[in-house]
Design an enzyme around this catalytic site. Structure first.
Site, mmCIF file in Angstrom:
data_model
loop_
_atom_site.group_PDB
_atom_site.id
_atom_site.type_symbol
_atom_site.label_atom_id
_atom_site.label_comp_id
_atom_site.label_asym_id
_atom_site.label_seq_id
_atom_site.Cartn_x
_atom_site.Cartn_y
_atom_site.Cartn_z
ATOM 1 N N GLU A 43 -68.902 33.901 17.571
ATOM 2 C CA GLU A 43 -70.278 33.854 18.089
ATOM 3 C C GLU A 43 -70.919 35.242 18.145
ATOM 4 O O GLU A 43 -70.361 36.169 18.736
ATOM 5 C CB GLU A 43 -70.279 33.241 19.500
ATOM 6 C CG GLU A 43 -71.675 33.175 20.115
ATOM 7 C CD GLU A 43 -71.700 32.443 21.437
ATOM 8 O OE1 GLU A 43 -70.649 32.321 22.085
ATOM 9 O OE2 GLU A 43 -72.798 31.983 21.829
ATOM 10 N N GLU A 99 -74.912 42.207 25.082
ATOM 11 C CA GLU A 99 -73.550 41.691 25.257
ATOM 12 C C GLU A 99 -72.604 42.102 24.144
ATOM 13 O O GLU A 99 -71.385 42.023 24.293
ATOM 14 C CB GLU A 99 -73.598 40.160 25.378
ATOM 15 C CG GLU A 99 -74.386 39.689 26.584
ATOM 16 C CD GLU A 99 -74.385 38.181 26.743
ATOM 17 O OE1 GLU A 99 -73.312 37.595 26.895
ATOM 18 O OE2 GLU A 99 -75.473 37.578 26.687
ATOM 19 N N ASP A 125 -76.176 30.576 18.589
ATOM 20 C CA ASP A 125 -76.705 30.348 19.936
ATOM 21 C C ASP A 125 -78.194 30.719 19.952
ATOM 22 O O ASP A 125 -78.557 31.870 19.684
ATOM 23 C CB ASP A 125 -75.892 31.219 20.911
ATOM 24 C CG ASP A 125 -76.300 31.063 22.367
ATOM 25 O OD1 ASP A 125 -77.507 30.892 22.643
ATOM 26 O OD2 ASP A 125 -75.418 31.134 23.240
ATOM 27 N N HIS A 183 -79.364 33.907 21.988
ATOM 28 C CA HIS A 183 -79.135 35.199 21.330
ATOM 29 C C HIS A 183 -80.037 35.346 20.105
ATOM 30 O O HIS A 183 -80.578 36.412 19.841
ATOM 31 C CB HIS A 183 -77.664 35.341 20.924
ATOM 32 C CG HIS A 183 -76.719 35.216 22.073
ATOM 33 N ND1 HIS A 183 -76.794 36.024 23.186
ATOM 34 C CD2 HIS A 183 -75.698 34.353 22.313
ATOM 35 C CE1 HIS A 183 -75.854 35.669 24.053
ATOM 36 N NE2 HIS A 183 -75.176 34.660 23.542
ATOM 37 N N HIS A 243 -75.175 26.464 20.103
ATOM 38 C CA HIS A 243 -75.515 26.496 21.528
ATOM 39 C C HIS A 243 -77.028 26.454 21.660
ATOM 40 O O HIS A 243 -77.719 27.256 21.034
ATOM 41 C CB HIS A 243 -75.032 27.807 22.186
ATOM 42 C CG HIS A 243 -73.609 27.774 22.633
ATOM 43 N ND1 HIS A 243 -72.880 28.919 22.903
ATOM 44 C CD2 HIS A 243 -72.777 26.725 22.891
ATOM 45 C CE1 HIS A 243 -71.669 28.561 23.300
ATOM 46 N NE2 HIS A 243 -71.576 27.249 23.296
ATOM 47 N N ARG A 294 -83.012 31.113 29.141
ATOM 48 C CA ARG A 294 -81.655 30.553 29.285
ATOM 49 C C ARG A 294 -81.613 29.325 30.189
ATOM 50 O O ARG A 294 -80.536 28.897 30.628
ATOM 51 C CB ARG A 294 -80.628 31.600 29.712
ATOM 52 C CG ARG A 294 -79.371 31.399 28.872
ATOM 53 C CD ARG A 294 -78.368 32.468 28.860
ATOM 54 N NE ARG A 294 -77.484 32.239 27.701
ATOM 55 C CZ ARG A 294 -76.438 32.946 27.401
ATOM 56 N NH1 ARG A 294 -76.098 33.968 28.142
ATOM 57 N NH2 ARG A 294 -75.711 32.673 26.338
ATOM 58 N N GLU A 309 -75.638 25.349 26.639
ATOM 59 C CA GLU A 309 -75.085 26.459 27.417
ATOM 60 C C GLU A 309 -76.258 27.103 28.159
ATOM 61 O O GLU A 309 -76.807 28.110 27.748
ATOM 62 C CB GLU A 309 -74.400 27.465 26.487
ATOM 63 C CG GLU A 309 -73.621 28.518 27.250
ATOM 64 C CD GLU A 309 -73.081 29.614 26.349
ATOM 65 O OE1 GLU A 309 -71.932 30.030 26.557
ATOM 66 O OE2 GLU A 309 -73.811 30.050 25.448
#
Ligand code: LER
Ligand code: MN
Length: 272
Positions: A154, A160, A187, A190, A213, A219, A248
């Site tokens: 991922e 991150e 995701d 991101h 995701h 989020r 997520e």
């Protein structure tokens, strides 16, 4: 196209995280079954934090799959990752992921590698750390291949990760580590920060995307922010994506609302 849906859960006490259900996984299975999901994605600090037999029993009772085992909590809680300057810590990280691979084999699940890739830094040792991480990824690949388990690499936003940020970075790192059983996990949270277009990226790398995701720009559950999920869903449809879409997202305003609204919103878009 038959997209399948998963919700995210962890038995570990985590404070503020984008996982829908925190606590005994049995609760997550019951909720997932009730809201019409196909599977549960489980994030773990340690494989001992769940009973494999207990999870298998829940799978049988509910008819749900365990879709993938997330390793990010372990990376965070134990301070272990593949780009760590200390070889002994990288060793622990690889051995830890191998335990996840063994559990995944028992649960017929995949294993996600995201935060476990760590940060390479911007100093002179950056390339050395990236290459050490590459060796870790390759060693995990060998274990996964032997166990018949898919690994999902991922890409994470710039806050991150500092070397697997774009979907292209993840595809490259997976290829360099030996390719399949590696796939990449795309995701939207991101991608919204890093990619020019979420939909175009989903189409361009459909060849290697094995899991998705969904979380909105803030989020929260899809529909709560400004991410264009209609375009993302169209991209999945156009590429005949038949894997999991897993939510997520932050459990806000509460886990049940987020779990119910997520699947409802995306199912509506799929029907358009
Ligand atoms: C893990 O799937 C992820 O997306 C990271 O941002 C963990 O917080
Ligand atoms: Mn993610």
């Amino acid at each position: 196209m038959s997209v399948k849906f998963a919700l995210t859960a962890t038995p570990n006490p985590v404070k503020f995280s984008p996982l829908l259900y925190c606590g005994p996984v049995e609760n997550a299975f019951r909720k997932a079954a009730g809201f019409g999901y196909d599977g549960v994605e489980i994030h773990l600090r340690d494989t001992a934090d769940v009973s494999a037999a207990g999870v298998r029993k829940l799978m049988k009772e509910t008819g749900l799959a365990v879709t993938t085992l997330g390793t990010g909590i372990a990376a965070f809680e134990y301070g272990i990752n593949f780009a760590h300057p200390d070889a002994a810590v990288r060793r622990r990280a690889v051995d830890h992921v191998k335990k996840f691979v063994d559990l995944a084999a028992e649960l017929e699940s995949a294993v996600t590698i995201g935060l476990m890739t760590g940060k390479a830094g911007r100093d002179a040792a950056r390339e050395t750390r990236i290459s050490a991480a590459g060796e870790c990824l390759a060693e995990c690949r060998a274990a996964a291949e032997k166990a018949g388990v898919t690994l999902l690499l991922e890409a994470l936003n710039r806050y991150e990760s500092d070397y697997i940020v774009m979907q292209e970075d993840a595809a490259d790192a997976a290829r360099k580590a030996g390719g399949a059983p590696y796939r990449i996990l795309a995701d939207t949270f991101h991608m919204n920060i890093e990619e020019k277009s979420i939909a175009e990226t989903l189409k361009r790398r459909a060849d290697v995307i094995g899991y998705v995701h969904f979380a909105d720009s803030n989020r929260r559950y899809p529909g709560s922010g400004h991410t264009d999920f209609a375009a993302a869903v169209r991209a999945l449809r156009e590429t005949n994506y038949d894997g999991y879409v897993s939510f997520e997202c932050l459990p806000l305003p509460d886990p049940d609302t987020a779990a119910r609204e997520s699947i409802g919103y995306i199912k509506k878009l799929l029907a358009l």
